[in-house]
Enzyme design. Structure first.
Site, PDB file in Angstrom:
ATOM      1  N   LYS A 251       0.851  -1.211   0.000  1.00 30.70           N
ATOM      2  CA  LYS A 251       0.000   0.000   0.000  1.00 30.70           C
ATOM      3  C   LYS A 251       0.879   1.251   0.000  1.00 30.70           C
ATOM      4  CE  LYS A 251      -1.891   1.800   3.997  1.00 30.70           C
ATOM      5  NZ  LYS A 251      -1.654   3.231   4.163  1.00 30.70           N
ATOM      6  N   ASN A 252       1.854   1.300   0.898  1.00 33.81           N
ATOM      7  CA  ASN A 252       2.605   2.547   1.067  1.00 33.81           C
ATOM      8  C   ASN A 252       3.646   2.778  -0.018  1.00 33.81           C
ATOM      9  OD1 ASN A 252       0.980   3.071   3.187  1.00 33.81           O
ATOM     10  ND2 ASN A 252       2.474   2.582   4.765  1.00 33.81           N
TER      11      ASN A 252
ATOM     12  N   ARG B 127      -5.108  10.644   3.528  1.00 33.69           N
ATOM     13  CA  ARG B 127      -3.894  11.415   3.825  1.00 33.69           C
ATOM     14  C   ARG B 127      -2.964  11.416   2.627  1.00 33.69           C
ATOM     15  NH1 ARG B 127      -0.559  14.702   6.781  1.00 33.69           N
ATOM     16  NH2 ARG B 127       1.589  14.103   6.326  1.00 33.69           N
TER      17      ARG B 127
ATOM     18  N   CYS C  58      -5.806  12.647  11.212  1.00 36.69           N
ATOM     19  CA  CYS C  58      -6.584  11.411  11.186  1.00 36.69           C
ATOM     20  C   CYS C  58      -6.491  10.798  12.585  1.00 36.69           C
ATOM     21  CB  CYS C  58      -6.066  10.466  10.128  1.00 36.69           C
ATOM     22  SG  CYS C  58      -4.422   9.881  10.509  1.00 36.69           S
TER      23      CYS C  58
ATOM     24  N   ARG D 235      -0.831  15.215  11.974  1.00 36.46           N
ATOM     25  CA  ARG D 235      -0.193  14.981  10.673  1.00 36.46           C
ATOM     26  C   ARG D 235      -0.044  16.246   9.823  1.00 36.46           C
ATOM     27  NH1 ARG D 235      -1.982   9.137   8.679  1.00 36.46           N
ATOM     28  NH2 ARG D 235       0.066   9.233   7.667  1.00 36.46           N
ATOM     29  N   PRO D 236       0.712  17.186  10.313  1.00 35.61           N
ATOM     30  CA  PRO D 236       0.948  18.427   9.546  1.00 35.61           C
ATOM     31  C   PRO D 236       1.721  18.158   8.257  1.00 35.61           C
ATOM     32  CG  PRO D 236       2.438  18.280  11.410  1.00 35.61           C
ATOM     33  CD  PRO D 236       1.488  17.136  11.555  1.00 35.61           C
ATOM     34  N   ILE D 237       1.793  19.169   7.400  1.00 35.08           N
ATOM     35  CA  ILE D 237       2.551  18.985   6.151  1.00 35.08           C
ATOM     36  C   ILE D 237       3.623  20.065   5.983  1.00 35.08           C
ATOM     37  CG2 ILE D 237       0.675  17.778   4.946  1.00 35.08           C
ATOM     38  CD1 ILE D 237       0.135  20.440   3.461  1.00 35.08           C
ATOM     39  N   ASP D 238       4.079  20.604   7.116  1.00 32.29           N
ATOM     40  CA  ASP D 238       5.093  21.670   7.044  1.00 32.29           C
ATOM     41  C   ASP D 238       6.370  21.217   6.337  1.00 32.29           C
ATOM     42  OD1 ASP D 238       5.057  20.060   9.529  1.00 32.29           O
ATOM     43  OD2 ASP D 238       6.956  21.048   9.916  1.00 32.29           O
TER      44      ASP D 238
ATOM     45  N   ASP E 235       3.973   1.341  12.243  1.00 33.25           N
ATOM     46  CA  ASP E 235       2.759   0.663  11.767  1.00 33.25           C
ATOM     47  C   ASP E 235       2.586  -0.717  12.381  1.00 33.25           C
ATOM     48  OD1 ASP E 235       3.046   2.004   8.382  1.00 33.25           O
ATOM     49  OD2 ASP E 235       2.373   2.882  10.263  1.00 33.25           O
TER      50      ASP E 235
ATOM     51  N   ILE F 177       6.791   8.208  16.774  1.00 34.82           N
ATOM     52  CA  ILE F 177       6.464   8.778  15.465  1.00 34.82           C
ATOM     53  C   ILE F 177       5.149   9.541  15.478  1.00 34.82           C
ATOM     54  CG2 ILE F 177       6.103   8.281  13.006  1.00 34.82           C
ATOM     55  CD1 ILE F 177       8.942   7.622  13.882  1.00 34.82           C
TER      56      ILE F 177
ATOM     57  N   ARG G 260      -8.831  -0.478   4.451  1.00 34.08           N
ATOM     58  CA  ARG G 260      -8.022   0.557   3.787  1.00 34.08           C
ATOM     59  C   ARG G 260      -6.657   0.004   3.393  1.00 34.08           C
ATOM     60  NH1 ARG G 260      -6.650   5.205   7.112  1.00 34.08           N
ATOM     61  NH2 ARG G 260      -5.369   5.521   5.268  1.00 34.08           N
TER      62      ARG G 260
HETATM   63  C1  EPZ Z   1       3.754   7.276   5.928  1.00 32.89           C
HETATM   64  O1  EPZ Z   1       2.959   8.319   6.462  1.00 32.89           O
HETATM   65  C2  EPZ Z   1       2.860   6.053   5.891  1.00 32.89           C
HETATM   66  N1  EPZ Z   1       1.715   6.299   5.021  1.00 32.89           N
HETATM   67  C3  EPZ Z   1       2.372   5.720   7.303  1.00 32.89           C
HETATM   68  O2  EPZ Z   1       1.616   4.508   7.218  1.00 32.89           O
HETATM   69  C4  EPZ Z   1       3.593   5.468   8.188  1.00 32.89           C
HETATM   70  O3  EPZ Z   1       3.156   5.226   9.506  1.00 32.89           O
HETATM   71  C5  EPZ Z   1       4.505   6.702   8.160  1.00 32.89           C
HETATM   72  O4  EPZ Z   1       4.872   7.006   6.793  1.00 32.89           O
HETATM   73  C6  EPZ Z   1       5.776   6.490   8.969  1.00 32.89           C
HETATM   74  O5  EPZ Z   1       6.474   5.400   8.462  1.00 32.89           O
HETATM   75  C7  EPZ Z   1       1.880   6.195   3.675  1.00 32.89           C
HETATM   76  O6  EPZ Z   1       2.971   5.945   3.178  1.00 32.89           O
HETATM   77  C8  EPZ Z   1       0.665   6.427   2.833  1.00 32.89           C
HETATM   78  P1  EPZ Z   1       5.710  10.845   7.941  1.00 32.89           P
HETATM   79  P2  EPZ Z   1       3.495   9.857   6.416  1.00 32.89           P
HETATM   80  O7  EPZ Z   1       5.590  12.041   7.068  1.00 32.89           O
HETATM   81  O8  EPZ Z   1       4.210  10.091   5.155  1.00 32.89           O
HETATM   82  C9  EPZ Z   1       5.260  14.169  11.288  1.00 32.89           C
HETATM   83  C10 EPZ Z   1      -0.220   3.099   7.605  1.00 32.89           C
HETATM   84  O9  EPZ Z   1      -0.731   2.622   8.636  1.00 32.89           O
HETATM   85  N2  EPZ Z   1       5.293  15.113  10.153  1.00 32.89           N
HETATM   86  O10 EPZ Z   1       6.983  10.068   7.925  1.00 32.89           O
HETATM   87  O11 EPZ Z   1       2.357  10.744   6.766  1.00 32.89           O
HETATM   88  C11 EPZ Z   1       3.976  13.363  11.287  1.00 32.89           C
HETATM   89  O12 EPZ Z   1       2.937  14.088  11.937  1.00 32.89           O
HETATM   90  C12 EPZ Z   1       0.216   4.558   7.575  1.00 32.89           C
HETATM   91  O13 EPZ Z   1      -0.017   2.456   6.535  1.00 32.89           O
HETATM   92  C13 EPZ Z   1       5.394  16.474  10.414  1.00 32.89           C
HETATM   93  O14 EPZ Z   1       5.458  16.904  11.565  1.00 32.89           O
HETATM   94  O15 EPZ Z   1       4.526   9.815   7.637  1.00 32.89           O
HETATM   95  C14 EPZ Z   1       4.367  12.129  12.028  1.00 32.89           C
HETATM   96  O16 EPZ Z   1       4.288  12.409  13.417  1.00 32.89           O
HETATM   97  C15 EPZ Z   1      -0.053   5.279   8.876  1.00 32.89           C
HETATM   98  N3  EPZ Z   1       5.406  17.334   9.365  1.00 32.89           N
HETATM   99  C16 EPZ Z   1       5.825  11.918  11.621  1.00 32.89           C
HETATM  100  O17 EPZ Z   1       6.287  13.186  11.127  1.00 32.89           O
HETATM  101  C17 EPZ Z   1       5.320  16.898   8.067  1.00 32.89           C
HETATM  102  O18 EPZ Z   1       5.348  17.747   7.141  1.00 32.89           O
HETATM  103  C18 EPZ Z   1       6.036  10.880  10.537  1.00 32.89           C
HETATM  104  O19 EPZ Z   1       5.316  11.288   9.423  1.00 32.89           O
HETATM  105  C19 EPZ Z   1       5.228  15.523   7.830  1.00 32.89           C
HETATM  106  C20 EPZ Z   1       5.219  14.646   8.887  1.00 32.89           C
END
Ligand code: EPZ
Length: 420
Positions: free
Chosen positions: A24-25, A94, A118, A123-126, A306, A328, A398
């Site tokens: 999926k990811n 997301r 969620c 889950r910010p996108i900064d 995960d 995380i 999902r």
């Molecule tokens: C990906 O999410 C995966 N989703 C998640 O899997 C997985 O848990 C995660 O990576 C960590 O491995 C997909 O690939 C679709 P991150 P992502 O950006 O990209 C913070 C599942 O169950 N952050 O590495 O959203 C964020 O809030 C899902 O399959 C910021 O602060 O993960 C989190 O606390 C759940 N600012 C941490 O970093 C940002 O701009 C990790 O997020 C981006 C993230």
């Protein structure tokens, strides 16, 4: 969430050997990458899961011609005519945020709904925005995310943290951008390397430096490709944990064992015998399980967040006291109240939870709180002496193509039922 539910009668040790659905990811960023360049993309072994269905809806809205036949998806993105993802699908998942980089790369502009937080966190996108700004994008954040990049150009991208999604967005924007990009502090998850492999197969020039940074020579033409998805390491890890929870013996074939090194290390510490082959992994958990004095989740190659809830469900019956810290996501302990209904002894304190093993779990009526929390409840129910019912299984669908089919193949007494 959907009212579907699962009925599970526990106490049966799982036995057998299975293959695992496509990742999926990995497929979600790869689908976004299909709107870059010309040429038809054919994705084989594509998992038939809700997040993929929603992503394909977004792509149809953008103007892609999509044909699905079982686990094969054919995408012709030549007709992409808008830079707005629109639709409630984009707001619902997301991973729609990955169209930010892909649309900037294809159209020079992107308009997306603000991806909601969620169940597992805000889950910010900064990090995504900062990375794309370093490639020349400008952002206007009102009720939607609006970004434009008339002159997207390669450069140095410094991520403040190894965000998986931000790394993927930086890749999706830098491949079409003119010039060379280096992404420092890039995430190292295998799904990132699979996205890079997919793009290389289409003609992109991407490599990982010995330090783990990503180097992209952008502006190259991307052509057609037929690509077969690799197996999903989180689904594989989930099923191995289910095998261990039931004290069974299970093998997963055609799977790169080293991608789950963090999990097999945990199995070793718990007294589970694990055989790691070239493309096969086998666990045998016929002995009582030892507790884990301390474990924390971490970015790859650390223990995957995960698998934190699924592992917690296994530790509920390990001998002794375990401690798990979730570093995380800020809200990924929502399975605990459900496990406590089954007699689990868990105490959460901030980012850490202490699990005191109990001899047995009792069956209960349960509600899946999120995708991986739902999988954790399946693992808990497989251990309980009696029949549990888990509702809100839409979360599970999902990410798991058919958890019922897969676990039944290993001897589990599990079935879908419609009393939600
Ligand atoms: C990906 O999410 C995966 N989703 C998640 O899997 C997985 O848990 C995660 O990576 C960590 O491995 C997909 O690939 C679709 P991150 P992502 O950006 O990209 C913070 C599942 O169950 N952050 O590495 O959203 C964020 O809030 C899902 O399959 C910021 O602060 O993960 C989190 O606390 C759940 N600012 C941490 O970093 C940002 O701009 C990790 O997020 C981006 C993230």
């Amino acid at each position: 969430m959907d009212l579907g539910s699962l009925e599970i009668t526990g106490g049966v040790p799982l036995h057998g050997e299975i293959r695992i659905q496509g990742s999926k990811n990995a497929v979600l960023p790869i689908l976004a990458a299909c709107i870059l360049g010309e040429g038809v993309c054919v994705i084989e072994n594509c998992p038939q899961i809700k997040d993929v269905a929603d992503t394909l809806e977004i792509m149809r809205h953008l103007g892609c011609q999509i044909q699905c036949a079982g686990n094969t998806v054919q995408i012709d993105a030549s007709g992409v005519s808008t830079f707005e993802t629109g639709g409630e699908e984009a707001a619902r998942i997301r991973s729609s945020v990955l169209f930010l980089g892909a649309l900037l790369g294809r159209m020079g502009k992107a308009v997306l709904p603000l991806p909601g937080g969620c169940a597992i966190g805000e889950r910010p996108i900064d990090q995504h925005i900062a990375a794309l700004r370093q490639l020349g994008a400008r952002f206007y954040l009102e009720e939607k995310i609006t970004a434009d990049a008339a002159d997207l150009r390669g450069g140095q991208v410094y991520l403040g943290m190894p965000s998986v999604g931000a790394t993927e967005n930086a890749i999706l924007a830098s491949v079409p951008a003119q010039g060379e990009t280096t992404i420092f502090h890039a995430a190292r998850e295998p799904e990132i390397d699979e996205l890079c492999e997919f793009l290389r197969r289409r003609g992109a020039q991407i490599s990982r430096t010995p330090e783990g940074d990503l180097r992209i020579l952008g502006g190259r033409r991307l052509g057609a490709v037929r690509y077969r998805m690799k197996p999903d390491r989180i689904v594989a890890g989930t099923y191995l944990l289910a095998a261990v929870a039931t004290r069974g013996q299970v093998a997963i074939s055609d799977f790169p064992c080293q991608e789950l090194n963090a999990l097999t290390t945990v199995f070793h510490d718990m007294g589970v015998s694990t055989i790691c082959g070239e493309d096969r992994i086998e666990v045998n958990a016929e002995r009582p399980l030892r507790a884990l004095p301390y474990l924390e989740t971490a970015p790859y190659p650390g223990f995957p967040t995960d698998l934190q809830s699924p592992l917690m469900a296994v530790l509920c019956r390990a001998r002794g006291e375990s401690q798990i810290c979730e570093t995380i996501f800020e809200n990924r302990f929502r399975t605990i109240p459900e496990l406590q209904k089954m007699g689990a002894r868990i105490c959460a304190e901030g980012r850490c939870a202490v699990v005191k093993g109990v001899p047995a779990l009792v069956p209960a009526g349960l509600a899946a709180p999120d995708l991986r929390g739902g999988a954790a409840l399946v693992i808990a129910a497989l251990q309980a002496d009696g029949t549990s019912v888990i509702r809100n299984t839409g979360y599970i669908e999902r990410g798991y193509e058919d958890i019922c089919r897969d676990l039944r193949a290993l001897g589990a007494e599990i079935r879908w039922s419609d009393n939600g």
